[in-house]
Design an enzyme around this catalytic site. Structure first.
Site, PDB file in Angstrom:
ATOM      1  N   ASN A   1       0.880  -1.174   0.000  1.00 22.56           N
ATOM      2  CA  ASN A   1       0.000   0.000   0.000  1.00 22.56           C
ATOM      3  C   ASN A   1       0.916   1.221   0.000  1.00 22.56           C
ATOM      4  OD1 ASN A   1      -1.763   2.063   0.487  1.00 22.56           O
ATOM      5  ND2 ASN A   1      -2.692   1.153   2.311  1.00 22.56           N
TER       6      ASN A   1
ATOM      7  N   LYS B   1       3.184   0.738   3.224  1.00 23.65           N
ATOM      8  CA  LYS B   1       2.788  -0.299   4.186  1.00 23.65           C
ATOM      9  C   LYS B   1       2.848  -1.635   3.467  1.00 23.65           C
ATOM     10  CE  LYS B   1      -0.796   2.001   6.765  1.00 23.65           C
ATOM     11  NZ  LYS B   1      -2.215   2.070   6.899  1.00 23.65           N
TER      12      LYS B   1
ATOM     13  N   ARG C   1      -2.615  -2.091  -3.386  1.00 18.63           N
ATOM     14  CA  ARG C   1      -3.842  -1.332  -3.133  1.00 18.63           C
ATOM     15  C   ARG C   1      -3.829  -0.108  -4.041  1.00 18.63           C
ATOM     16  NH1 ARG C   1      -5.333   3.038   1.289  1.00 18.63           N
ATOM     17  NH2 ARG C   1      -7.557   3.082   0.924  1.00 18.63           N
TER      18      ARG C   1
ATOM     19  N   HIS D   1     -13.372   2.539   0.433  1.00 16.99           N
ATOM     20  CA  HIS D   1     -13.332   1.494   1.466  1.00 16.99           C
ATOM     21  C   HIS D   1     -13.920   0.180   0.946  1.00 16.99           C
ATOM     22  CE1 HIS D   1     -13.598   4.747   4.865  1.00 16.99           C
ATOM     23  NE2 HIS D   1     -12.335   4.443   4.619  1.00 16.99           N
TER      24      HIS D   1
ATOM     25  N   LEU E   1     -15.996   2.438  10.305  1.00 12.00           N
ATOM     26  CA  LEU E   1     -15.790   3.663  11.089  1.00 12.00           C
ATOM     27  C   LEU E   1     -14.346   3.716  11.570  1.00 12.00           C
ATOM     28  CD1 LEU E   1     -19.059   3.408  13.253  1.00 12.00           C
ATOM     29  CD2 LEU E   1     -18.767   4.562  11.042  1.00 12.00           C
TER      30      LEU E   1
ATOM     31  N   GLY F   1     -11.287   7.721   8.416  1.00  9.19           N
ATOM     32  CA  GLY F   1     -12.322   7.950   7.407  1.00  9.19           C
ATOM     33  C   GLY F   1     -13.484   7.039   7.763  1.00  9.19           C
TER      34      GLY F   1
ATOM     35  N   ARG G   1     -12.889  15.167   8.344  1.00 12.00           N
ATOM     36  CA  ARG G   1     -13.657  15.493   7.120  1.00 12.00           C
ATOM     37  C   ARG G   1     -15.108  15.760   7.494  1.00 12.00           C
ATOM     38  NH1 ARG G   1     -12.064  10.259   3.868  1.00 12.00           N
ATOM     39  NH2 ARG G   1     -10.028  10.154   4.853  1.00 12.00           N
TER      40      ARG G   1
ATOM     41  N   ASN H   1     -14.158  -1.062  18.281  1.00 12.56           N
ATOM     42  CA  ASN H   1     -13.723  -0.868  19.676  1.00 12.56           C
ATOM     43  C   ASN H   1     -14.605   0.021  20.536  1.00 12.56           C
ATOM     44  OD1 ASN H   1     -11.144  -2.320  19.534  1.00 12.56           O
ATOM     45  ND2 ASN H   1     -10.664  -0.766  18.000  1.00 12.56           N
TER      46      ASN H   1
ATOM     47  N   GLU I   1      -8.102  -5.399   5.571  1.00 15.51           N
ATOM     48  CA  GLU I   1      -8.020  -5.006   4.158  1.00 15.51           C
ATOM     49  C   GLU I   1      -6.835  -5.657   3.460  1.00 15.51           C
ATOM     50  OE1 GLU I   1      -9.436  -0.599   3.743  1.00 15.51           O
ATOM     51  OE2 GLU I   1      -8.884  -0.939   5.819  1.00 15.51           O
TER      52      GLU I   1
HETATM   53  P1  ADP Z   1      -7.741   4.278   9.639  1.00 19.86           P
HETATM   54  O1  ADP Z   1      -8.980   4.773   8.968  1.00 19.86           O
HETATM   55  O2  ADP Z   1      -6.626   5.275   9.617  1.00 19.86           O
HETATM   56  O3  ADP Z   1      -7.335   2.871   9.261  1.00 19.86           O
HETATM   57  P2  ADP Z   1      -8.587   3.069  12.136  1.00 19.86           P
HETATM   58  O4  ADP Z   1      -9.555   2.131  11.497  1.00 19.86           O
HETATM   59  O5  ADP Z   1      -7.399   2.486  12.797  1.00 19.86           O
HETATM   60  O6  ADP Z   1      -8.134   4.235  11.184  1.00 19.86           O
HETATM   61  O7  ADP Z   1      -9.420   3.919  13.228  1.00 19.86           O
HETATM   62  C1  ADP Z   1      -8.844   4.954  13.944  1.00 19.86           C
HETATM   63  C2  ADP Z   1      -9.881   5.489  14.915  1.00 19.86           C
HETATM   64  O8  ADP Z   1     -10.273   4.407  15.794  1.00 19.86           O
HETATM   65  C3  ADP Z   1      -9.346   6.611  15.791  1.00 19.86           C
HETATM   66  O9  ADP Z   1     -10.298   7.658  15.880  1.00 19.86           O
HETATM   67  C4  ADP Z   1      -9.198   5.911  17.136  1.00 19.86           C
HETATM   68  O10 ADP Z   1      -9.349   6.809  18.228  1.00 19.86           O
HETATM   69  C5  ADP Z   1     -10.340   4.937  17.094  1.00 19.86           C
HETATM   70  N1  ADP Z   1     -10.198   3.893  18.123  1.00 19.86           N
HETATM   71  C6  ADP Z   1      -9.238   2.954  18.242  1.00 19.86           C
HETATM   72  N2  ADP Z   1      -9.434   2.228  19.372  1.00 19.86           N
HETATM   73  C7  ADP Z   1     -10.537   2.745  19.995  1.00 19.86           C
HETATM   74  C8  ADP Z   1     -11.253   2.463  21.194  1.00 19.86           C
HETATM   75  N3  ADP Z   1     -10.864   1.488  22.004  1.00 19.86           N
HETATM   76  N4  ADP Z   1     -12.354   3.194  21.465  1.00 19.86           N
HETATM   77  C9  ADP Z   1     -12.754   4.188  20.648  1.00 19.86           C
HETATM   78  N5  ADP Z   1     -12.114   4.514  19.507  1.00 19.86           N
HETATM   79  C10 ADP Z   1     -11.028   3.809  19.181  1.00 19.86           C
END
Ligand code: ADP
Length: 399
Positions: free
Chosen positions: A7, A14, A89, A178, A207, A210, A239, A332, A382
């Site tokens: 990527n 990555k 990617r 996505h 979520l 992005g 955004r 999470n 992904e």
């Molecule tokens: P990306 O789109 O860059 O791949 P991720 O899917 O890793 O991002 O998501 C990042 C988001 O997930 C951040 O806003 C981070 O704070 C949130 N996040 C990660 N762990 C937790 C958690 N335990 N509770 C709430 N939000 C979380």
């Protein structure tokens, strides 16, 4: 059979190397700050601590040299003939690509043609491809597109109500993004439900930093919240998502802001960051718990806007087998999942508080047992999906 997934971004690469016999990761890493004085490389091998090294990487050529040397030094790739292919990617495939493509000069030309639609991403993706071909010319290379899964949208969902030549001549339409994640969790969801994907209707919520939501009917994407660019749809970390397009003219007229300033404002200074000054969801929760009213408002807006899309996609789909949460936040954030699902029993959505606190990994159903609709929390992957699709592309008989 091993597959390397790359990527390539403008200043980072990555990668993950998979053993496809059991879909395990042999090594995963990232080379960052390419082109800067202090480039770095960090990687993880199974059952070991993360290794971090300062490296010299003035360009993508040097970054890939470091990568291939590391694969050999760690003995995860002793001979390039062990590689079935490299899966890249690629963010934007325009209307050309509905499926992954074995890369040749024509495919590269087509990726270059849609650079105006993804000026930040496609040039970097192409750099990664060109360099991988230069260094690993005998290994087949496959492009896997973020937009491809959404090429099944019907015209009434992907067209914008603008004069038709903007679509016909300039490609102005919804593409969606996505796609690799939505497709991966859709397959996992169907397995969890014990159904075939081609008979499964889902609303998938990716979520992360992005964020996007997709309506999936019989395994196919039929609508998605991101549009011609990843700016449309849900409120995100920085955004804005859906806003009145006339705000743009208003800002331009009254504050004399340039197009570039407005583009940067809507992409980098808006969303949660615009409302409460923070874009990381964990930090926003900490602020809200400490009583910060703007953080509370950002959380309320974030959840409310997801809810509105769920309602809309219920109307579009008619029957929904499962709501799927994925991405860093979706996987999470128990609080957010609860807020999104609050007062939705009319739709058959009712969360089980206890299951929601600790969903079973990698795919947990957090719905109350008596409700028809499953609410699934699924860890997206992904990189693995790119490897799976690249492998399927390699196995297809050539025409
Ligand atoms: P990306 O789109 O860059 O791949 P991720 O899917 O890793 O991002 O998501 C990042 C988001 O997930 C951040 O806003 C981070 O704070 C949130 N996040 C990660 N762990 C937790 C958690 N335990 N509770 C709430 N939000 C979380």
């Amino acid at each position: 059979m091993k597959i390397l997934v790359l990527n390539a971004g403008s200043s980072s690469v990555k990668y993950s190397l998979f053993d496809m016999s059991n879909r395990s990761v042999l090594i995963a890493g990232i080379i960052e700050r390419i082109g800067e004085e202090a480039a770095s490389h960090s990687y993880t091998l199974p059952d070991t601590d993360r290794v971090r090294e300062d490296i010299v990487s003035r360009n993508h050529q040097q970054a890939l040299q470091v990568l291939f040397k590391t694969l050999a030094a760690c003995r995860v790739l002793n001979d390039c003939r062990e590689l079935a292919c490299i899966g890249h990617r690629v963010v934007h495939g325009g209307e050309h690509f509905r499926e992954p493509a074995l890369i040749d000069t024509q495919v590269m030309q087509r990726i270059a043609e849609v650079i105006p639609l993804a000026p930040l991403h496609n040039p970097a993706n192409l750099l990664g491809i060109e360099e991988a071909i230069r260094q690993m010319g005998d290994t087949p290379q496959v492009a896997v597109f973020d937009t491809a899964f959404h090429q099944t949208l019907p015209d009434y969902a992907y067209r914008y109500p603008l004069p038709k030549h903007f679509y016909a001549e300039h490609g102005v339409r919804r593409y969606g993004f996505h796609g690799t994640s939505h497709r991966y969790v859709a397959e996992q969801a169907a397995q969890c439900l014990g159904k075939s994907l081609s008979e499964t209707n889902l609303i998938t919520l990716h979520l992360g930093n992005g964020a996007s939501v997709t309506a999936i009917q019989n395994g196919r994407s039929i609508d998605t919240s991101m549009g011609m660019t990843p700016l449309e749809g849900l409120m995100m970390g920085s955004r804005c998502g859906d806003i009145d397009p006339a705000i743009h003219f208003y800002l331009s007229r009254t504050l004399n802001l340039s197009n570039e300033a407005i583009e940067s404002l809507l992409n980098k200074e808006s969303g949660c960051k615009g409302i409460c000054g923070e874009n990381d969801m964990r930090a926003i929760h900490r602020m809200a718990e400490a009583g910060d009213e703007q953080a509370k408002l950002a959380l309320a807006m974030y959840a409310y806007r997801i809810k509105k899309y769920i309602g809309a996609y219920f109307a579009v789909l008619g029957r929904v087998d499962a709501l799927v949460f994925t991405g860093g936040i979706g996987e999470n954030d128990a609080w957010l999942r609860e807020q999104v699902c609050l007062d939705m029993t009319l739709f058959g959505i009712a969360i089980d508080q206890q299951k929601n606190q600790k969903p079973v990994r990698p795919c947990g159903n957090i719905s109350q047992p008596n409700y028809g609709l499953a609410i699934l929390v699924i860890a997206t992957d992904e990189e693995l999906e790119i490897a799976i699709q690249a492998m399927q592309c390699m196995e297809q008989p050539s025409l």
